[in-house]
Design an enzyme around this catalytic site. Structure first.
Site, mmCIF file in Angstrom:
data_model
loop_
_atom_site.group_PDB
_atom_site.id
_atom_site.type_symbol
_atom_site.label_atom_id
_atom_site.label_comp_id
_atom_site.label_asym_id
_atom_site.label_seq_id
_atom_site.Cartn_x
_atom_site.Cartn_y
_atom_site.Cartn_z
ATOM 1 N N CYS A 1 46.814 90.900 25.153
ATOM 2 C CA CYS A 1 47.011 89.489 24.800
ATOM 3 C C CYS A 1 48.295 89.300 23.979
ATOM 4 O O CYS A 1 48.431 89.887 22.909
ATOM 5 C CB CYS A 1 45.795 89.046 24.000
ATOM 6 S SG CYS A 1 45.854 87.361 23.438
ATOM 7 N N SER B 1 41.866 88.058 25.003
ATOM 8 C CA SER B 1 41.004 86.980 24.507
ATOM 9 C C SER B 1 40.003 86.530 25.565
ATOM 10 O O SER B 1 39.021 85.864 25.251
ATOM 11 C CB SER B 1 41.866 85.785 24.097
ATOM 12 O OG SER B 1 42.611 85.331 25.214
ATOM 13 N N CYS C 1 51.789 84.978 28.656
ATOM 14 C CA CYS C 1 50.339 84.938 28.418
ATOM 15 C C CYS C 1 49.714 85.658 29.598
ATOM 16 O O CYS C 1 50.067 85.370 30.752
ATOM 17 C CB CYS C 1 49.837 83.502 28.336
ATOM 18 S SG CYS C 1 48.038 83.343 28.338
ATOM 19 N N THR C 2 48.815 86.581 29.298
ATOM 20 C CA THR C 2 48.250 87.416 30.364
ATOM 21 C C THR C 2 47.495 86.618 31.422
ATOM 22 O O THR C 2 47.355 87.084 32.549
ATOM 23 C CB THR C 2 47.262 88.414 29.750
ATOM 24 O OG1 THR C 2 46.335 87.683 28.949
ATOM 25 C CG2 THR C 2 47.990 89.423 28.905
ATOM 26 N N GLY D 1 44.993 80.973 21.434
ATOM 27 C CA GLY D 1 46.235 80.235 21.230
ATOM 28 C C GLY D 1 46.151 79.186 20.133
ATOM 29 O O GLY D 1 47.149 78.825 19.530
HETATM 30 N N1 DGL Z 1 45.645 85.733 27.130
HETATM 31 C C1 DGL Z 1 46.228 85.266 25.921
HETATM 32 C C2 DGL Z 1 47.703 85.697 25.805
HETATM 33 O O1 DGL Z 1 48.171 86.584 26.499
HETATM 34 C C3 DGL Z 1 46.134 83.810 25.593
HETATM 35 C C4 DGL Z 1 44.990 82.955 25.967
HETATM 36 C C5 DGL Z 1 44.309 82.338 24.764
HETATM 37 O O2 DGL Z 1 44.733 81.288 24.246
HETATM 38 O O3 DGL Z 1 43.335 82.963 24.326
HETATM 39 O O4 DGL Z 1 48.408 85.192 24.960
#
Ligand code: DGL
Length: 267
Positions: free
Chosen positions: A76, A13, A190-191, A45
């Site tokens: 993600c 994301s 979350c990444t 999210g």
């Molecule tokens: N990087 C996303 C994940 O691994 C979350 C961040 C977002 O809310 O976009 O869930």
């Protein structure tokens, strides 16, 4: 698969997928990488589930046509816990998803008090509930919806200052003390969160094991594509595309360069 180095598309994301790309790139430095960050729709999210499914399938289908990858990594968690069945139905390219590392946390925990730090979307997914039921039956699992944390990680990578107090506020519900037991493993579901790991360790009320799924994703990539076959003394530079061009700052371009990626300027 031919003997040519593969093209691997890594999707997130925002900038969080860099934490997944890093161990993949270490394992396959010869591969060509295309990194897509959907910053125009960040944060995922908070998105309603039907919107997220539509958004991710549309963008991945378009990017797969444009870049013709051999493999797609959905870095993600918020997307993977929802859209993998739809994506796999639409595309014949292998797709690896990233889901909360609840199983390794449950295996490693001695106190059997574990926490899952994630976005609001990942916390409420059926997928996450199923992982807990199947793999963490002996644990007390605390799900922590850290709604601001991914945005703080984006800000840090853009070169902005973030207060430790803001980070502590987000992670402190993950630290649970019950009688003589304390949380000893926290899943980084979350990444974006591994980008803040040094700050987490600095502000944590006590020391815990932070579980990051990225090394397991890299192992899965090697299982599917095999080991690097060519000399990689000079790994090729990958391309990075952010869906909101205005997300780019000089600090962000330089952070991406540290991951071997240059800003994609093509159409
Ligand atoms: N990087 C996303 C994940 O691994 C979350 C961040 C977002 O809310 O976009 O869930």
């Amino acid at each position: 698969m031919s003997g040519n180095p593969p093209t691997i598309l890594v999707f997130d994301s925002g900038v969080g997928g860099l934490t997944v790309l890093a161990p993949i790139r270490a394992a396959r430095p010869d591969a060509h990488y295309v990194y897509i960050g959907d910053t125009a729709c960040f944060p995922y999210g908070e998105l309603p589930e039907p919107t997220l499914i539509e958004q991710v399938t549309t963008i991945i289908t378009e990017m797969a046509e444009r870049f013709q990858p051999d493999l797609i990594v959905i870095a993600c968690h918020t997307a993977s816990t929802l859209v993998l069945p739809e994506l796999r139905a639409r595309l014949s390219i292998p797709i690896i998803g990233t889901v909360p590392a609840i199983k390794p946390a449950a295996e490693q925990s001695k106190s059997k008090l574990i926490s899952v730090l994630a976005t609001q979307g990942t916390v409420k997914r059926d997928y996450t509930a199923t992982l807990i039921r199947d793999f963490a039956g002996e644990c007390e699992v605390t799900l922590v919806s850290a709604s601001l944390l991914a945005g703080l990680a984006e800000a840090v990578l853009r070169g902005e200052a973030v207060e430790d107090a803001a980070i502590l506020h987000e992670i402190s519900p993950a630290f649970v003390a019950n009688e003589d037991k304390k949380t000893d493993c926290i899943v980084l579901a979350c990444t974006h969160y591994p980008l803040l790991l040094a700050a987490f360790q600095r502000v944590a009320p006590w020391s815990v094991t932070w579980i990051d799924p990225a090394p397991a994703i890299a192992r899965r990539v090697v299982q599917l594509l095999g080991e690097a076959k060519t000399d990689t003394a000079t790994p090729p530079r990958g391309l990075a595309l952010l869906t909101d061009e205005a997300s780019w700052t000089n600090a962000l371009e330089s952070a991406f360069a540290d991951y071997g990626l240059v800003r994609f300027n093509g159409k």
